[in-house]
Design an enzyme around this catalytic site. Structure first.
Site, PDB file in Angstrom:
ATOM      1  N   PHE A  50      -1.589   1.489   0.489  1.00  0.00           N
ATOM      2  CA  PHE A  50      -1.710   0.903   1.824  1.00  0.00           C
ATOM      3  C   PHE A  50      -2.160   2.002   2.775  1.00  0.00           C
ATOM      4  CE2 PHE A  50      -0.557  -0.295   6.086  1.00  0.00           C
ATOM      5  CZ  PHE A  50      -1.053  -1.581   6.162  1.00  0.00           C
TER       6      PHE A  50
ATOM      7  N   ASP B 286      -2.360  11.023   2.681  1.00  0.00           N
ATOM      8  CA  ASP B 286      -2.041  10.111   3.772  1.00  0.00           C
ATOM      9  C   ASP B 286      -0.535  10.183   4.026  1.00  0.00           C
ATOM     10  OD1 ASP B 286      -1.401   7.997   5.425  1.00  0.00           O
ATOM     11  OD2 ASP B 286      -2.690   6.543   4.411  1.00  0.00           O
TER      12      ASP B 286
ATOM     13  N   LYS C 271       1.661   7.294  13.383  1.00  0.00           N
ATOM     14  CA  LYS C 271       2.974   6.695  13.617  1.00  0.00           C
ATOM     15  C   LYS C 271       3.905   7.613  14.413  1.00  0.00           C
ATOM     16  CE  LYS C 271       2.739   3.390   9.819  1.00  0.00           C
ATOM     17  NZ  LYS C 271       2.300   2.271  10.664  1.00  0.00           N
TER      18      LYS C 271
END
Length: 405
Positions: free
Chosen positions: A147, A232, A261
């Site tokens: 993801f 990531d 984030k």
């Protein structure tokens, strides 16, 4: 006489969203109106312990005082210039972020998906200019069940049909291999490979942690084969796993790290590509950019976030409280939990399907004052703010045991 202000109920607000919001989410039926620390409060004043923390965007808790202070201070001075001009906040942000991550340069962006897209562009540019891959032939190796976001390019290499179906045609240039399979990864790399792009821990897939040595193996293979390793760390980074970056658990240094984030402290969207000078150095004026990327408000908040991490306090908290989380979940195995994976304050918990789906368990937890999120069948994710107390964490795990019984 002034008429009283009508406060809309949670049910009213949920109904009001239905005709005017695109239905790309299926949230739990709770309407949050306020928050502080690890707790949120709904419109009616009910309090809930937040065990999701905005998918790690709220690592430092809701309304963290030092982050709010930095944002307020900057709001009174300057919020946006675009990168057409310099601003007085960006240099310190870049200096501190490179020092924290051990990298050379920063490419500031806004959202996590933008960081991933930027990483892909940089890797391709590097492949053509440095590695000598023929034009438009560059490939990137990725892992199944990944993801990395939801843009059209990113869903092109997703294996989740919910994310892909109906959004083609898809962007070519990606090779998908099984996660945690070093031999398959190495076999997929050839002279056209610009990079291997991986999550050190696959979050959306259920907090999947690779075997010890896998990440070190990826680093060795990519170095030997002459391609980049892009990690990531948008969910796994910035303290979540008990280290600044999850790759540090194997003492691995990628060529490029993607951050987002938590970098915005739950206040503004902030993301960044950090990497080696010879990699990010391939970008020249006009080739990539963002009006809001590196804006002074984002840079001020991002700097305050990095300052929190420079002390090591939050990494230690995640590491120490992670032991309590693992111990608590271990006690639930065989009592409704069939298995779990955890690192730091991050866990994927597999519930016995006979007891309920992940969604159903999340709804039961909500009714008991705990907010969590399901993923894939009967798996739920736990990722509380790193500010949570030991008592709060233990109560959350006890509540999970209660709803499973």
């Amino acid at each position: 006489m002034t008429a009283p202000v009508r406060v809309r109920s949670s049910a009213d607000l949920i109904r009001a969203e239905e005709p005017v919001l695109a239905h790309n989410y299926h949230p739990l039926p709770v309407v949050v109106a306020g928050a502080e620390g690890a707790w949120v409060e709904d419109v009616e004043g009910r309090r809930y312990l937040d065990m999701l923390a905005g998918y790690s965007a709220l690592n430092f808790g809701h309304r963290n005082p030092s982050l709010l202070e930095a944002a307020h201070r900057q709001l009174d001075r300057l919020t946006l210039t675009s990168r057409a001009f310099h601003n007085d906040q960006l240099a310190e942000f870049a200096e501190r972020l490179t020092a924290l991550t051990g990298m050379d340069m920063v490419l500031p962006m806004n959202t996590g998906a933008e960081a991933v897209e930027s990483g892909i562009k940089v890797a391709r540019k590097w492949a053509y200019e440095v590695k000598g891959v023929p034009a438009d032939r560059a490939t990137i190796v990725v892992a199944a069940d990944n993801f990395h976001g939801r843009t059209t390019t990113i869903v092109s290499f997703s294996t989740d049909e919910t994310a892909r179906a109906g959004f083609g045609p898809f962007t070519p240039g990606f090779r998908i291999v099984p996660y945690n399979d070093l031999a398959a990864l190495e076999a997929a790399i050839d002279e056209t490979t610009a990079a291997v792009l991986l999550e050190p821990i696959q979050g959306e897939a259920g907090v999947l942690i690779p075997d010890e040595g896998y990440l070190a193996g990826v680093r060795e293979v990519t170095r030997r084969k002459g391609c980049l390793f892009i990690a990531d760390e948008i969910q796994s980074g910035l303290g979540r796993t008990g280290r600044t970056l999850a790759v540090e658990h194997e003492s691995v240094v990628p060529d490029v790290v993607l951050l987002g984030k938590a970098l915005g402290g739950g206040i503004v969207p902030v993301s960044a590509v950090v990497g080696r000078r010879d990699v990010l150095g391939v970008l020249r004026p006009g080739e990539h950019g963002s009006t809001f990327g590196g804006n002074p408000l984002a840079a001020a908040v991002g700097t305050a976030v990095v300052k929190l991490l420079e002390t090591g306090e939050f990494q230690r908290r995640a590491d120490e409280l992670g032991v309590l989380l693992r111990d608590g979940l271990s006690g639930l195995v065989g009592k409704g939990v069939v298995g779990f994976r955890a690192r730091g304050l991050w866990a994927g918990v597999d519930v016995d399907p006979a007891i309920g789906t992940g969604r159903e368990i999340s709804e039961r937890l909500m009714r008991e004052g705990i907010l969590a999120k399901d993923t894939h069948g009967s798996t739920i994710r736990l990722a509380p703010p790193l500010t949570i107390t030991a008592q709060e964490l233990q109560e959350a795990v006890a509540t999970l045991g209660k709803v499973l019984s």
